[in-house]
Scaffold this motif. Structure first.
Motif, PDB file in Angstrom:
ATOM      1  N   LEU A 147       0.828  -1.201   0.000  1.00  0.00           N
ATOM      2  CA  LEU A 147       0.000   0.000   0.000  1.00  0.00           C
ATOM      3  C   LEU A 147       0.864   1.253   0.000  1.00  0.00           C
ATOM      4  O   LEU A 147       0.608   2.212  -0.742  1.00  0.00           O
ATOM      5  CB  LEU A 147      -0.924  -0.009   1.219  1.00  0.00           C
ATOM      6  N   ARG A 148       1.923   1.248   0.819  1.00  0.00           N
ATOM      7  CA  ARG A 148       2.823   2.397   0.873  1.00  0.00           C
ATOM      8  C   ARG A 148       3.572   2.559  -0.444  1.00  0.00           C
ATOM      9  O   ARG A 148       3.736   3.664  -0.954  1.00  0.00           O
ATOM     10  CB  ARG A 148       3.798   2.233   2.038  1.00  0.00           C
ATOM     11  N   ARG A 149       4.042   1.456  -1.010  1.00  0.00           N
ATOM     12  CA  ARG A 149       4.757   1.533  -2.274  1.00  0.00           C
ATOM     13  C   ARG A 149       3.827   2.005  -3.401  1.00  0.00           C
ATOM     14  O   ARG A 149       4.252   2.746  -4.293  1.00  0.00           O
ATOM     15  CB  ARG A 149       5.361   0.172  -2.624  1.00  0.00           C
ATOM     16  N   LEU A 150       2.569   1.587  -3.363  1.00  0.00           N
ATOM     17  CA  LEU A 150       1.608   2.030  -4.363  1.00  0.00           C
ATOM     18  C   LEU A 150       1.441   3.544  -4.306  1.00  0.00           C
ATOM     19  O   LEU A 150       1.376   4.211  -5.352  1.00  0.00           O
ATOM     20  CB  LEU A 150       0.261   1.339  -4.144  1.00  0.00           C
ATOM     21  N   ALA A 151       1.389   4.100  -3.097  1.00  0.00           N
ATOM     22  CA  ALA A 151       1.275   5.554  -2.953  1.00  0.00           C
ATOM     23  C   ALA A 151       2.509   6.250  -3.519  1.00  0.00           C
ATOM     24  O   ALA A 151       2.409   7.317  -4.153  1.00  0.00           O
ATOM     25  CB  ALA A 151       1.092   5.924  -1.487  1.00  0.00           C
ATOM     26  N   LEU A 152       3.671   5.652  -3.312  1.00  0.00           N
ATOM     27  CA  LEU A 152       4.904   6.237  -3.836  1.00  0.00           C
ATOM     28  C   LEU A 152       4.917   6.193  -5.362  1.00  0.00           C
ATOM     29  O   LEU A 152       5.319   7.166  -6.020  1.00  0.00           O
ATOM     30  CB  LEU A 152       6.109   5.497  -3.271  1.00  0.00           C
ATOM     31  N   VAL A 153       4.487   5.083  -5.940  1.00  0.00           N
ATOM     32  CA  VAL A 153       4.425   4.965  -7.397  1.00  0.00           C
ATOM     33  C   VAL A 153       3.488   6.027  -7.970  1.00  0.00           C
ATOM     34  O   VAL A 153       3.806   6.682  -8.976  1.00  0.00           O
ATOM     35  CB  VAL A 153       3.971   3.551  -7.811  1.00  0.00           C
ATOM     36  N   ARG A 154       2.351   6.213  -7.333  1.00  0.00           N
ATOM     37  CA  ARG A 154       1.412   7.243  -7.800  1.00  0.00           C
ATOM     38  C   ARG A 154       2.056   8.622  -7.745  1.00  0.00           C
ATOM     39  O   ARG A 154       1.880   9.442  -8.652  1.00  0.00           O
ATOM     40  CB  ARG A 154       0.149   7.243  -6.934  1.00  0.00           C
ATOM     41  N   ALA A 155       2.815   8.893  -6.677  1.00  0.00           N
ATOM     42  CA  ALA A 155       3.472  10.198  -6.544  1.00  0.00           C
ATOM     43  C   ALA A 155       4.486  10.407  -7.663  1.00  0.00           C
ATOM     44  O   ALA A 155       4.564  11.493  -8.261  1.00  0.00           O
ATOM     45  CB  ALA A 155       4.153  10.310  -5.184  1.00  0.00           C
ATOM     46  N   LEU A 156       5.259   9.378  -7.960  1.00  0.00           N
ATOM     47  CA  LEU A 156       6.283   9.499  -8.995  1.00  0.00           C
ATOM     48  C   LEU A 156       5.657   9.744 -10.370  1.00  0.00           C
ATOM     49  O   LEU A 156       6.104  10.618 -11.120  1.00  0.00           O
ATOM     50  CB  LEU A 156       7.140   8.234  -9.044  1.00  0.00           C
ATOM     51  N   ILE A 157       4.616   8.978 -10.689  1.00  0.00           N
ATOM     52  CA  ILE A 157       4.057   9.024 -12.039  1.00  0.00           C
ATOM     53  C   ILE A 157       3.058  10.168 -12.204  1.00  0.00           C
ATOM     54  O   ILE A 157       3.104  10.900 -13.204  1.00  0.00           O
ATOM     55  CB  ILE A 157       3.400   7.665 -12.378  1.00  0.00           C
ATOM     56  N   GLN A 158       2.181  10.356 -11.233  1.00  0.00           N
ATOM     57  CA  GLN A 158       1.116  11.341 -11.396  1.00  0.00           C
ATOM     58  C   GLN A 158       1.552  12.747 -10.982  1.00  0.00           C
ATOM     59  O   GLN A 158       1.203  13.725 -11.648  1.00  0.00           O
ATOM     60  CB  GLN A 158      -0.113  10.913 -10.593  1.00  0.00           C
ATOM     61  N   VAL A 159       2.289  12.854  -9.874  1.00  0.00           N
ATOM     62  CA  VAL A 159       2.729  14.174  -9.407  1.00  0.00           C
ATOM     63  C   VAL A 159       4.083  14.535 -10.001  1.00  0.00           C
ATOM     64  O   VAL A 159       4.284  15.627 -10.512  1.00  0.00           O
ATOM     65  CB  VAL A 159       2.782  14.217  -7.863  1.00  0.00           C
ATOM     66  N   GLY A 160       5.024  13.580  -9.933  1.00  0.00           N
ATOM     67  CA  GLY A 160       6.346  13.834 -10.481  1.00  0.00           C
ATOM     68  C   GLY A 160       6.417  13.743 -11.986  1.00  0.00           C
ATOM     69  O   GLY A 160       7.438  14.093 -12.583  1.00  0.00           O
ATOM     70  N   ARG A 161       5.341  13.256 -12.626  1.00  0.00           N
ATOM     71  CA  ARG A 161       5.256  13.147 -14.087  1.00  0.00           C
ATOM     72  C   ARG A 161       6.402  12.319 -14.667  1.00  0.00           C
ATOM     73  O   ARG A 161       6.957  12.647 -15.723  1.00  0.00           O
ATOM     74  CB  ARG A 161       5.212  14.540 -14.731  1.00  0.00           C
ATOM     75  N   MET A 162       6.767  11.269 -13.968  1.00  0.00           N
ATOM     76  CA  MET A 162       7.825  10.392 -14.443  1.00  0.00           C
ATOM     77  C   MET A 162       7.258   9.330 -15.363  1.00  0.00           C
ATOM     78  O   MET A 162       6.097   8.937 -15.242  1.00  0.00           O
ATOM     79  CB  MET A 162       8.528   9.716 -13.259  1.00  0.00           C
ATOM     80  N   SER A 163       8.079   8.863 -16.265  1.00  0.00           N
ATOM     81  CA  SER A 163       7.700   7.722 -17.082  1.00  0.00           C
ATOM     82  C   SER A 163       7.752   6.456 -16.239  1.00  0.00           C
ATOM     83  O   SER A 163       8.354   6.432 -15.155  1.00  0.00           O
ATOM     84  CB  SER A 163       8.659   7.585 -18.266  1.00  0.00           C
ATOM     85  N   VAL A 164       7.140   5.397 -16.734  1.00  0.00           N
ATOM     86  CA  VAL A 164       7.203   4.120 -16.026  1.00  0.00           C
ATOM     87  C   VAL A 164       8.649   3.653 -15.914  1.00  0.00           C
ATOM     88  O   VAL A 164       9.095   3.180 -14.859  1.00  0.00           O
ATOM     89  CB  VAL A 164       6.337   3.065 -16.750  1.00  0.00           C
ATOM     90  N   ALA A 165       9.402   3.799 -17.004  1.00  0.00           N
ATOM     91  CA  ALA A 165      10.808   3.382 -16.968  1.00  0.00           C
ATOM     92  C   ALA A 165      11.599   4.202 -15.960  1.00  0.00           C
ATOM     93  O   ALA A 165      12.447   3.665 -15.223  1.00  0.00           O
ATOM     94  CB  ALA A 165      11.424   3.515 -18.362  1.00  0.00           C
ATOM     95  N   GLY A 166      11.329   5.507 -15.894  1.00  0.00           N
ATOM     96  CA  GLY A 166      12.025   6.355 -14.933  1.00  0.00           C
ATOM     97  C   GLY A 166      11.672   5.998 -13.507  1.00  0.00           C
ATOM     98  O   GLY A 166      12.543   5.953 -12.627  1.00  0.00           O
ATOM     99  N   ALA A 167      10.384   5.749 -13.249  1.00  0.00           N
ATOM    100  CA  ALA A 167       9.959   5.350 -11.912  1.00  0.00           C
ATOM    101  C   ALA A 167      10.596   4.029 -11.507  1.00  0.00           C
ATOM    102  O   ALA A 167      11.013   3.844 -10.357  1.00  0.00           O
ATOM    103  CB  ALA A 167       8.438   5.249 -11.854  1.00  0.00           C
ATOM    104  N   ARG A 168      10.686   3.105 -12.466  1.00  0.00           N
ATOM    105  CA  ARG A 168      11.308   1.809 -12.170  1.00  0.00           C
ATOM    106  C   ARG A 168      12.775   1.986 -11.779  1.00  0.00           C
ATOM    107  O   ARG A 168      13.268   1.340 -10.855  1.00  0.00           O
ATOM    108  CB  ARG A 168      11.196   0.879 -13.375  1.00  0.00           C
ATOM    109  N   GLU A 169      13.463   2.888 -12.454  1.00  0.00           N
ATOM    110  CA  GLU A 169      14.872   3.139 -12.152  1.00  0.00           C
ATOM    111  C   GLU A 169      15.038   3.700 -10.746  1.00  0.00           C
ATOM    112  O   GLU A 169      15.930   3.289  -9.993  1.00  0.00           O
ATOM    113  CB  GLU A 169      15.445   4.112 -13.183  1.00  0.00           C
ATOM    114  N   VAL A 170      14.181   4.642 -10.382  1.00  0.00           N
ATOM    115  CA  VAL A 170      14.252   5.226  -9.042  1.00  0.00           C
ATOM    116  C   VAL A 170      13.949   4.171  -7.981  1.00  0.00           C
ATOM    117  O   VAL A 170      14.661   4.032  -6.978  1.00  0.00           O
ATOM    118  CB  VAL A 170      13.276   6.410  -8.920  1.00  0.00           C
ATOM    119  N   LEU A 171      12.897   3.405  -8.200  1.00  0.00           N
ATOM    120  CA  LEU A 171      12.486   2.415  -7.214  1.00  0.00           C
ATOM    121  C   LEU A 171      13.488   1.280  -7.083  1.00  0.00           C
ATOM    122  O   LEU A 171      13.575   0.635  -6.034  1.00  0.00           O
ATOM    123  CB  LEU A 171      11.110   1.854  -7.583  1.00  0.00           C
TER     124      LEU A 171
END
Length: 218
Positions: free
Chosen positions: A44-68
């Motif tokens: 649940l916590r990781r899901l919130a972080l993914v949403r923050a990266l993609i929806q708020v941070g406007r990151m691509s899926v590949a970029g979010a994967r790299e950060v995570l």
């Protein structure tokens, strides 16, 4: 919890969660049958972080994967994981170039960091972005030497002290890493908004006769 509950609590549709699982943005759940898995508060916590990266941070899926990926890299110590995670976040400006303005900007960036006792790491993406921004200012004729930059750096240092102290209140290393990423992504628009609000207020006070002349808050 089952996938449907994770969806309801996280505010993310089941198909989107399945996509995040396929893309490696969420760790797999604990398999309880050939077609079902269970998820926990970590998901649940990781899901919130993914949403923050993609929806708020406007990151691509590949970029979010790299950060995570930094959050789960066993070959890195905690500070290296933090550095890798932040370095993977989007950088807003292109390289500075190789002209007189870029060289002046590079020296200003180095000097202001030296004056504050910071380590100068030229390969740090934040250093490179700073040089790029200062180069643009130099080309436009706006002040960007270390004297002009120092007040910004001093404020940034105070802010960083506050943020690192906040991160340190989290006890689990993984949670601290998530906090580093989340605070970086989510507070940057907060800082930008507060700065612009402050500029509007200061401009009104200086150029329009003071707060009494400002329009009332809607």
């Amino acid at each position: 919890m089952r996938l449907s509950e994770l969806s309801a609590r996280g505010g993310v549709s089941v198909p989107t969660i399945k996509f995040y699982l396929r893309e490696g943005l969420l760790p797999p759940g604990r398999r309880i049958s050939s077609t079902q898995a269970e998820y926990d508060e970590e998901h649940l916590r990781r899901l919130a972080l993914v949403r923050a990266l993609i929806q708020v941070g406007r990151m691509s899926v590949a970029g979010a994967r790299e950060v995570l990926s930094a959050l789960n890299d066993p070959d890195l110590d905690e500070i290296s994981q933090m550095g890798k995670a932040v370095a993977g976040l989007p950088q807003p400006l292109p390289p500075a170039g190789d002209d007189g303005a870029a060289r002046t900007a590079e020296e200003s960036a180095r000097e202001v960091q030296r004056r504050l006792g910071w380590r100068v790491v030229p390969e740090n993406p934040a250093h490179q972005t700073l040089v790029s921004a200062l180069s643009a200012l130099e080309r436009l004729g706006f002040p960007c030497d270390d004297a002009a930059l120092l007040p910004y750096a001093e404020l940034a240092e105070r802010l960083a002290e506050h943020e690192v102290a906040l991160i340190d209140t989290f006890h689990e290393p993984t949670t601290r890493l998530e906090a580093v990423v989340a605070l970086t992504v989510l507070y940057e628009p907060v800082l930008l908004s507060l700065r612009r609000l402050a500029q509007a207020e200061q401009a009104t006070r200086r150029f329009a006769g003071g707060p009494a002349d400002a329009a009332p808050d809607a």
